[in-house]
Motif scaffolding. Structure first.
Motif, mmCIF file in Angstrom:
data_model
loop_
_atom_site.group_PDB
_atom_site.id
_atom_site.type_symbol
_atom_site.label_atom_id
_atom_site.label_comp_id
_atom_site.label_asym_id
_atom_site.label_seq_id
_atom_site.Cartn_x
_atom_site.Cartn_y
_atom_site.Cartn_z
ATOM 1 N N VAL A 10 4.571 -1.413 8.182
ATOM 2 C CA VAL A 10 6.008 -1.229 7.991
ATOM 3 C C VAL A 10 6.175 -0.197 6.892
ATOM 4 O O VAL A 10 5.217 0.152 6.200
ATOM 5 C CB VAL A 10 6.717 -2.554 7.641
ATOM 6 C CG1 VAL A 10 6.620 -3.535 8.793
ATOM 7 C CG2 VAL A 10 6.136 -3.168 6.369
ATOM 8 N N PHE A 11 7.400 0.298 6.725
ATOM 9 C CA PHE A 11 7.575 1.485 5.880
ATOM 10 C C PHE A 11 8.577 1.253 4.752
ATOM 11 O O PHE A 11 9.649 0.692 4.972
ATOM 12 C CB PHE A 11 8.024 2.663 6.739
ATOM 13 C CG PHE A 11 7.133 2.883 7.935
ATOM 14 C CD1 PHE A 11 5.861 3.406 7.776
ATOM 15 C CD2 PHE A 11 7.543 2.500 9.200
ATOM 16 C CE1 PHE A 11 5.012 3.571 8.858
ATOM 17 C CE2 PHE A 11 6.708 2.659 10.290
ATOM 18 C CZ PHE A 11 5.441 3.188 10.123
ATOM 19 N N GLN A 12 8.185 1.693 3.563
ATOM 20 C CA GLN A 12 9.069 1.638 2.400
ATOM 21 C C GLN A 12 9.584 3.032 2.108
ATOM 22 O O GLN A 12 8.817 3.997 2.093
ATOM 23 C CB GLN A 12 8.326 1.096 1.172
ATOM 24 C CG GLN A 12 9.225 0.953 -0.061
ATOM 25 C CD GLN A 12 8.469 0.483 -1.298
ATOM 26 O OE1 GLN A 12 7.251 0.636 -1.382
ATOM 27 N NE2 GLN A 12 9.185 -0.067 -2.263
ATOM 28 N N SER A 13 10.886 3.142 1.903
ATOM 29 C CA SER A 13 11.455 4.428 1.514
ATOM 30 C C SER A 13 12.686 4.186 0.648
ATOM 31 O O SER A 13 13.299 3.109 0.677
ATOM 32 C CB SER A 13 11.836 5.261 2.745
ATOM 33 O OG SER A 13 12.819 4.594 3.506
ATOM 34 N N LEU A 14 13.053 5.183 -0.133
ATOM 35 C CA LEU A 14 14.164 5.058 -1.071
ATOM 36 C C LEU A 14 15.489 4.785 -0.384
ATOM 37 O O LEU A 14 16.375 4.143 -0.955
ATOM 38 C CB LEU A 14 14.280 6.345 -1.904
ATOM 39 C CG LEU A 14 13.214 6.547 -2.984
ATOM 40 C CD1 LEU A 14 13.343 7.932 -3.598
ATOM 41 C CD2 LEU A 14 13.364 5.485 -4.067
ATOM 42 N N ASP A 15 15.641 5.264 0.856
ATOM 43 C CA ASP A 15 16.936 5.115 1.525
ATOM 44 C C ASP A 15 17.103 3.746 2.190
ATOM 45 O O ASP A 15 18.149 3.454 2.767
ATOM 46 C CB ASP A 15 17.159 6.229 2.545
ATOM 47 C CG ASP A 15 16.088 6.252 3.637
ATOM 48 O OD1 ASP A 15 15.183 5.397 3.606
ATOM 49 O OD2 ASP A 15 16.168 7.135 4.508
ATOM 50 N N LYS A 16 16.099 2.883 2.099
ATOM 51 C CA LYS A 16 16.216 1.549 2.695
ATOM 52 C C LYS A 16 16.883 0.609 1.691
ATOM 53 O O LYS A 16 16.223 -0.142 0.959
ATOM 54 C CB LYS A 16 14.846 1.032 3.135
ATOM 55 C CG LYS A 16 14.320 1.787 4.356
ATOM 56 C CD LYS A 16 13.180 1.063 5.020
ATOM 57 C CE LYS A 16 12.763 1.778 6.305
ATOM 58 N NZ LYS A 16 11.649 1.123 6.986
ATOM 59 N N VAL A 17 18.203 0.684 1.662
ATOM 60 C CA VAL A 17 19.015 -0.138 0.781
ATOM 61 C C VAL A 17 20.054 -0.864 1.637
ATOM 62 O O VAL A 17 20.338 -0.441 2.767
ATOM 63 C CB VAL A 17 19.702 0.704 -0.317
ATOM 64 C CG1 VAL A 17 18.671 1.294 -1.277
ATOM 65 C CG2 VAL A 17 20.556 1.803 0.287
ATOM 66 N N ALA A 40 0.813 -1.224 0.000
ATOM 67 C CA ALA A 40 0.000 0.000 0.000
ATOM 68 C C ALA A 40 0.844 1.270 0.000
ATOM 69 O O ALA A 40 0.335 2.354 0.241
ATOM 70 C CB ALA A 40 -0.936 0.003 1.210
ATOM 71 N N ALA A 41 2.145 1.152 -0.316
ATOM 72 C CA ALA A 41 3.020 2.322 -0.248
ATOM 73 C C ALA A 41 2.697 3.356 -1.324
ATOM 74 O O ALA A 41 2.989 4.535 -1.160
ATOM 75 C CB ALA A 41 4.490 1.902 -0.353
ATOM 76 N N GLY A 42 2.084 2.922 -2.405
ATOM 77 C CA GLY A 42 1.738 3.866 -3.466
ATOM 78 C C GLY A 42 0.409 4.548 -3.257
ATOM 79 O O GLY A 42 -0.012 5.380 -4.054
#
Length: 300
Positions: free
Chosen positions: A77-84, A9-11
């Protein structure tokens, strides 16, 4: 131990222009996601995990999670660009999310059970959840054995235009051999067809299984996925539009014989709002399911 439902559901915020505009398609403002959660509960799932963006956490907890209280445990839980992975960095110019399989990786610290992955805005239907839940219960304690719901392509078309689908090929044992994204699939003069990369028209049988992003995994999938994400970043992070999709990961595991993926048949009819013109049709289909006794007038 009951399987977990993992909802991508991040989008949601960007797609709908904000959570407050989540489209109410049921008679009491129910969203498609509400019907998914309802189906999951009655099919035997024990928990729901949503992957969302951190910037709408407060709104999500207030408007979405609260309604499921006393029905099923739910967390985010959270999705973000910096989670690499350690040793990698997100290119500063990148704005596009890393993709669906990156979203799945966000669940690795909270999911210990076999789990299903679904899109937040797709209506999958009761039978598909029952089929998937039974399969996941069988996979408890096993590794490198996964599954996906293969919807019959004739049950997934839009009346408003063509669609893109992951067309699946299976062996005689019912396990996946490949899934290839095909675009511009539509019914013309009664036949379902698309044009392939060579410009040839390909006819699909009504019951050809296609992926609608409804997968079943066991927790060992996270380790495979984390390693493959590093490979993905080494080879393509500079392409700001590259995305790490679930079929990309699954195809790699299948072609290398690392894992097997059983394709589960379902009689469910998928629907969703692919085009603006689809909206009223979705409202009507939900109404018909309620009238037929499939769902109560009010869900939660």
């Amino acid at each position: 131990m009951k399987p977990v439902l993992f909802v991508l559901a991040a989008g949601m915020g960007s797609r709908y222009g904000g959570l407050k505009q989540l489209d109410g398609l049921g008679p009491h403002g129910e969203t498609i996601m509400d019907y998914s959660i309802y189906d999951a509960i009655r099919s035997g799932f024990g928990k729901v995990v949503f992957v969302i963006r951190k910037d709408f956490e407060a709104d999500f907890r207030e408007k979405i999670l609260r309604k499921y209280e006393n029905h099923i445990p739910a967390e985010a839980v959270f999705q973000s660009l910096d989670k690499v992975p350690e040793g990698f960095a997100c290119p500063p110019e990148r704005t596009k999310p890393w993709g669906t399989n990156h979203a799945v990786l966000m669940g690795k610290d909270v999911i210990r059970e076999p789990f299903a992955v679904i899109n937040a805005d797709d209506f999958y239907g009761r039978d598909s959840y029952e089929v998937l839940c039974r399969a996941l219960i069988r996979l408890e304690g096993r590794e490198n054995e996964y599954c996906m719901v293969g919807f019959r392509v004739g049950n997934t078309l839009s009346e408003s235009g063509s669609v893109a689908r992951g067309v699946c090929e299976t062996g005689s044992d019912g396990f996946l051999t490949s899934v290839v994204e095909r675009t511009a699939i539509k019914r013309i003069e009664g036949r379902i067809q698309f044009t392939d990369e060579n410009g040839q028209t390909v006819i699909l049988a009504e019951n050809t299984p296609v992926s609608m992003n409804m997968w079943g995994f066991t927790p060992d999938y996270f380790a495979h996925s984390g390693e493959y994400f590093k490979e993905f970043l080494r080879n393509g992070a500079d392409n700001l539009k590259n995305e790490y999709f679930i079929p990309l990961m699954v195809n790699d595991l299948v072609t290398k014989h690392t894992a097997r993926v059983e394709v589960l048949d379902t009689a469910s009819k998928w629907f969703g709002v692919t085009y603006l013109d689809d909206r009223q049709g979705v409202v009507d289909k939900i109404r018909a399911l309620i009238d037929a006794g499939e769902y109560p007038e009010k869900l939660f």
